[in-house]
Design a protein around this motif. Structure first.
Motif, PDB file in Angstrom:
ATOM      1  N   TYR A 102       0.864  -1.177  -0.066  1.00 42.39           N
ATOM      2  CA  TYR A 102      -0.013   0.014  -0.143  1.00 42.39           C
ATOM      3  C   TYR A 102       0.804   1.265  -0.010  1.00 42.39           C
ATOM      4  N   SER A 103       0.435   2.299  -0.233  1.00 42.60           N
ATOM      5  CA  SER A 103       0.882   3.817  -0.418  1.00 42.60           C
ATOM      6  C   SER A 103       1.379   4.137   1.344  1.00 42.60           C
ATOM      7  N   PRO A 104       2.686   4.683   1.119  1.00 40.05           N
ATOM      8  CA  PRO A 104       3.038   5.224   2.453  1.00 40.05           C
ATOM      9  C   PRO A 104       2.156   6.192   3.118  1.00 40.05           C
ATOM     10  N   VAL A 105       2.144   6.181   4.340  1.00 39.75           N
ATOM     11  CA  VAL A 105       1.200   7.197   4.959  1.00 39.75           C
ATOM     12  C   VAL A 105       1.601   7.661   6.396  1.00 39.75           C
ATOM     13  N   PRO A 106       1.436   8.929   6.725  1.00 43.15           N
ATOM     14  CA  PRO A 106       1.994   9.107   8.363  1.00 43.15           C
ATOM     15  C   PRO A 106       1.228   8.231   9.397  1.00 43.15           C
ATOM     16  N   MET A 107       1.996   7.979  10.144  1.00 42.79           N
ATOM     17  CA  MET A 107       1.249   7.158  11.496  1.00 42.79           C
ATOM     18  C   MET A 107       0.402   7.986  12.254  1.00 42.79           C
ATOM     19  N   SER A 108      -0.560   7.475  12.917  1.00 43.79           N
ATOM     20  CA  SER A 108      -1.563   8.324  13.708  1.00 43.79           C
ATOM     21  C   SER A 108      -1.048   9.200  14.452  1.00 43.79           C
ATOM     22  N   VAL A 109       0.057   9.023  15.274  1.00 47.00           N
ATOM     23  CA  VAL A 109       0.908  10.104  15.892  1.00 47.00           C
ATOM     24  C   VAL A 109       2.154  10.556  14.879  1.00 47.00           C
ATOM     25  N   GLN A 110       2.081  11.307  14.100  1.00 43.06           N
ATOM     26  CA  GLN A 110       3.086  11.239  13.120  1.00 43.06           C
ATOM     27  C   GLN A 110       4.406  11.718  13.582  1.00 43.06           C
ATOM     28  N   ARG A 111       4.400  12.376  14.542  1.00 38.24           N
ATOM     29  CA  ARG A 111       5.719  12.936  15.231  1.00 38.24           C
ATOM     30  C   ARG A 111       5.871  12.776  16.496  1.00 38.24           C
ATOM     31  N   VAL A 112       6.882  12.074  17.007  1.00 43.24           N
ATOM     32  CA  VAL A 112       7.423  11.930  18.436  1.00 43.24           C
ATOM     33  C   VAL A 112       9.012  12.389  18.680  1.00 43.24           C
TER      34      VAL A 112
END
Length: 681
Positions: free
Chosen positions: A622-632
């Motif tokens: 599948y296409s890359p997507v940000p994670m649900s919390v995309q910045r940690v």
């Protein structure tokens, strides 16, 4: 004579040194021997591996480094243990040395041969037999389950209602094993550290303190080393532990028990992302040991394995004695005034329990006082500067705390943007819930006229060593009337005085994008309901209250009947139609980078380069997507889902893809990881 040895060491996860390294020794060493070897400027603990794992048995063209020392006092790790580690490293796409050394106690890495010898003396020889507590006669359902377990082989799923006595079945299964084979060992696993003390208490009462050790990350390094040595030498016959215990060295292992086998905590979420439950089943096959998985709400993977005949299902639908499962009551929050926290019906039910001297449990899966602090005059909210998440307001110490990166600040006196002093909490956590209940129940009195006693149990209140045990003892002793907490209080605890359990904000998972969310919610609610009415005398009036805006949802219909099989059948049907696990197989590739664009570009490039590798035609990327919390912690995170209808094809693809991922890494990338059989997408 000089020997060439293959030695696995904890090489970095993303280095190209994933397999054994070659070293020189003046004498041959058996595979499984623990040694110290030089690597760069450091000296590391390593494990001598099987000769066939060597890169080249011929004389090398370069000078091999000699090993630095041998831990003589410790017997070599067995071939079956090494096979388990090799499988885990291969299946979960990690370095062999990373997995092998992760499984060993940290303190072992710094001990001299003399120190090892001294510690081995303390655990030398089998533990003497100790008179234990006499087992109660099993109920007919327990006896039937035990007899079927004794007669069969392989993996068993003990599907038992909460309060049906699954722990007693575990105890008697271990006892029967020891009666047949006095030198045998048993591994008993629990999902979380907070469940270890009460289980350890029961096993020690039955088998004696000399025969039982624990293994979990909450122990000090010396404690872990002592327990590991006792298990490795055979002195400890029972090892209790969390997911890390699946790698315990136990040469006499004949029985593995996985309690609450459905629990997501068995899946490691950092480093080597292994499933301890699945490895326990694999280890059982390797060792010729029986495996007993237990749960009132089994994972759909285990339930489906029973449907297909791969596991044997043992059923215990009744509670011990005359105890009954609690009645489930739904409160339609659409009929309550706006912003109602506790419906009047629920509050009245809790008050009645307090007046009768009974206990209530209220759980909300969100700690802190409020999930966000906001300005009433502008758009400011307590966002974390390092993460794409809000900092949680903790009133007890007046701080804003990020639960992702740990960044903490004092609560500002006024809005940082507009200077408005009217900044207010939005939403509700367990800390605020405790405060609200204290106000609502201020006029309620206990049978003797004393004021109500409310306690909170979550990750904040149990942070200090020993605090969990103290709080649990207070609940068991009846010193608490209402217990407020997160899901940690809903699992496995045998609270005898609780007759009412209330779930607030249970709707959040009903319409989640994660296809596993309904399974987790149903399991959590069923487990929570199981804390009520465990005493037969009080069980007739026990209740589970659920406040919901969707009372007609099919999940709640199954919950009211305590009908897990109906819920599982409906969920499995939906998953089969969608090709989701357990009917399909998945892996996630996660990428961390300085920018979100960089993380996604890495994944896109890796996907483009995967077209020609083995089994690519049987895998969907599948296409890359940000994670649900995309910045940690100022690190951008993206993910890409990989699916296949064949587990074997997915494994072949991932193994062939690994060098591609290594080669694709560019400047700005921090790390990447493959998560096989992910539990959260």
């Amino acid at each position: 004579m000089t020997c060439q040895l293959s030695v696995v060491v904890p090489t970095p996860a993303h280095s190209t040194l994933g397999g054994p390294l070659s070293y020189r020794s003046e004498f041959p060493l058996a595979p499984g021997t623990l040694v110290r070897v030089p690597l760069g400027r450091r000296e590391l603990l390593g494990v001598v591996w099987d000769p066939e794992a060597q890169f080249d048995n011929a004389a090398p063209e370069y000078e091999l480094k000699p090993i630095a020392g041998v831990l003589d006092g410790i017997a070599p790790l067995t071939a079956r243990w090494r096979e388990l580690v090799s499988f885990a490293a291969s299946y979960y796409q990690r370095g062999l040395g990373e997995v092998a050394l992760m499984a060993l106690p940290p303190q072992l890495r710094g001990l001299s041969a003399e120190q090892v010898a001294r510690r081995m003396k303390r655990t030398a020889g089998p533990a003497p037999a100790t008179a234990g507590q006499i087992a109660a006669a099993p109920t007919p359902e327990q006896a039937a389950a035990l007899d079927a377990f004794e007669a069969g082989t392989g993996c068993f799923l003990l599907f038992g209602a909460t309060g049906s006595g699954k722990t007693e079945v575990y105890l008697q299964a271990v006892q029967r094993l020891f009666e047949r084979e006095p030198q045998a060992q048993a591994l008993v696993m629990v999902p979380e550290i907070n469940l270890t003390p009460q289980l350890e208490e029961r096993f020690v009462a039955r088998f004696g303190a000399a025969d039982v050790v624990s293994l979990h990350s909450g122990m000090t390094h010396p404690q872990r080393l002592k327990s590991w040595l006792a298990a490795h030498s055979g002195a400890a016959r029972v090892v209790l532990g969390t997911r890390m215990a699946v790698f315990a060295s136990m040469p006499g292992l004949k029985l593995i028990v996985v309690d609450e086998e459905h629990d997501p905590s068995y899946k490691q979420q950092e480093g080597a992302r292994y499933s301890a439950r699945d490895l326990a089943v694999y280890r059982g096959r390797l060792e010729g040991a029986k495996v007993l998985l237990g749960s009132a709400t089994p994972s759909l993977e285990s339930w489906q394995a029973c449907e297909k005949g791969r596991y044997t299902r043992l059923v215990m639908p009744s509670r011990i004695g005359q105890a009954q499962l609690p009645k489930v009551r739904l409160v339609d929050m659409n009929l309550q005034p706006h912003k109602t926290v506790f419906s009047p019906q629920l509050l009245d039910a809790v008050s009645q329990r307090i007046a009768r001297g009974e206990q209530s449990l209220v759980f909300l899966n969100r700690r802190g006082y409020a999930p966000v602090l906001a300005c009433t005059a502008c758009d400011w909210k307590s966002e974390c500067p390092n993460c794409s998440a809000f900092r949680v307001f903790h009133k007890i110490d007046r701080t804003l705390r990020c639960h992702h990166c740990g960044f903490t600040e004092r609560v500002p006196r006024a809005c940082p943007l507009c200077g408005n002093v009217d900044i207010a909490p939005v939403g509700r956590g367990t800390e605020r819930l405790e405060e609200s209940l204290a106000q609502l129940l201020a006029g309620t009195r206990r049978p003797g006229g004393e004021p109500v006693r409310i306690a909170r149990m979550d990750a904040d209140t149990t942070r200090l060593k020993g605090s969990l045990e103290v709080q649990l003892a207070q609940v068991h002793a009846g010193e608490v009337d209402v217990l407020v907490g997160t899901q940690m209080i809903t699992k496995g605890h045998d609270f005898r005085r609780i007759t009412l359990v209330a779930a607030l904000n249970a709707d959040s998972a009903l319409f989640s994008a994660d296809f596993r969310a309904p399974e987790r919610l149903f399991g959590l609610l069923m487990q929570a309901a199981g804390r009520a009415g465990r005493d037969a005398i009080q069980s007739g009036s026990s209740e589970m209250w659920v406040q919901t805006f969707h009372p007609t949802h099919p999940l709640f219909a199954a919950l009211r009947q305590h009908d897990y099989p109906a819920f599982a059948a409906q969920q499995l049907k939906e998953r089969e139609q969608a090709g989701m696990p357990p009917f399909g197989f998945q892996a996630l590739v996660r990428a961390d980078a300085r920018t979100q664009e960089g993380a996604q570009a890495f994944l896109a490039a890796a996907a483009a380069a995967a077209a020609g590798i083995e089994a690519a035609d049987r895998v969907m990327l599948y296409s890359p997507v940000p994670m649900s919390v995309q910045r940690v912690a100022n690190v951008e995170r993206a993910q890409m889902l990989v699916e296949s209808a064949s587990r074997a094809a997915l494994q072949r693809f991932l193994a062939a893809w690994h060098p591609v991922l290594q080669a694709t890494r560019e400047k700005g990338m921090i790390r990447w990881a493959v998560d096989v059989d992910p539990l959260a997408i």
